[in-house]
Design an enzyme around this catalytic site. Sequence first.
Site, PDB file in Angstrom:
ATOM      1  CD  GLN A   1      14.367   4.492   7.849  1.00 53.89           C
ATOM      2  OE1 GLN A   1      13.631   5.271   8.443  1.00 53.89           O
ATOM      3  NE2 GLN A   1      15.299   3.792   8.461  1.00 53.89           N
TER       4      GLN A   1
ATOM      5  CD  GLU B   1      -2.758 -23.952 -13.323  1.00 53.61           C
ATOM      6  OE1 GLU B   1      -2.071 -24.722 -12.651  1.00 53.61           O
ATOM      7  OE2 GLU B   1      -2.380 -23.428 -14.382  1.00 53.61           O
TER       8      GLU B   1
END
Length: 380
Positions: free
Chosen positions: A277, A362
């Site tokens: 899980q 950027e």
Amino acid sequence: MSLLTQEHELVRKAAREFAEKHVEPIARKMDIENYYPREVIREAGKLGILTPTVPAEYGGGGGDLRTAVVVLEELGRISGGFSLLVEAYGILFADAVNNFASKAQKEEVLPKVAAGDKIGAFALSEPCCGSDAAAIQTRAEKRAGEWVINGEKMWITNGLYADYYLVAARTGRSEDRHRAITLFLLRRSRCIELSPIEVMGVRGTGTAGIKFNDCVVGGDDVVGEVNGGWKILMHTLDVGRVAIAGVALGVARGAFEEALAWARRREVFNRKLVELQNAQFELAEMLAAVESIRALTYYSAYLYDTKSQEFMLMSHVTKLHAARLAVDVTRRAVQMEGGFGYSKESKAEMFYRDAKILEIGEGTNEIMKYVIYRYIEKNL
Ligand code: COS
């Protein structure tokens, strides 16, 4: 409502085929040997992939910002380096030239750059100043009707191989900050001194330090207006920030696919890893993050394509989240692969290093928050 049209999906198909056929074989070489893929750049030019937003009459892809994001996503899924190379090439350089250069400048530059015959680079950052772009010190002085450029740039993607540089230079007093910056189109010549920079990720992108020693350009090499460079820089970076989110989307998707394939084939405790899980939850977290980046990025590109006022804010919101989530997804992919994920055999390891620059280049995460806060101050 889908933000993407059938045309965007056709571009996706072509970009995916291109990435798998031409980029996949050189992705590891780029990363390990810092190899600059000059020939693959020419191949990309044939399909308009290098300059997705440059009009078809100049040999570009003729698309909108969503088209560019589709291309960057598909390239980034295979190689963060190749995707970033195309982003700097096609958006920071070519899209800026297309939006702001004169007809004569466009006619000289765009057909060769779109075809991949000549390389273009955007040169803003300097050793003194990255985040504080208005403090740049590279200077252009007018002498006898010509401009003489002196100074130094840093972290310039494609810089080592560029034939054309879009250079931001100071054309007035330092105190005038962003009001005294002009953009120039500079052709490769002997006044330019280049030095390679070794970087952690997005390798093979020709990242360079550049020195300009008395580089002379004419009045008609000014792009836009004298002292009007800031507007061009900010517009280009606003667009570039969404394009970077497209790179982040690709890199995150690539890492997710790697992790999923690993979890499906890896055996642990007499079971497939994917049956645990924890692995299922991790894969769910990763896909949730990928789809969040996707939703934000295509929405922001759509805002730009439809000239919405919301674009400026959303480009910063998008870049901030996309970069962070890409780092998170790639880190989870490495963790899922365990020791293998930490080895050079694993693509997750490469994607993890590729993702980190997206929080810096950027505009750092901090600059995104700075701009978002300025918006709050002015509007809310
Ligand atoms: N888009 C459009 N305009 C912008 C803008 C943006 N993202 N950010 C600032 N501006 C405008 C402001 O509205 C202001 O306009 P006016 O002079 O008309 O008032 C002007 O630019 C100056 O803004 P501000 O006063 O906020 O300037 P600062 O110097 O304090 O900050 C930042 C400017 C930090 C936003 C700018 O230097 C920046 O973006 N830095 C990061 C540079 C970067 O991304 N470098 C990486 C390059 S990698 S290729």
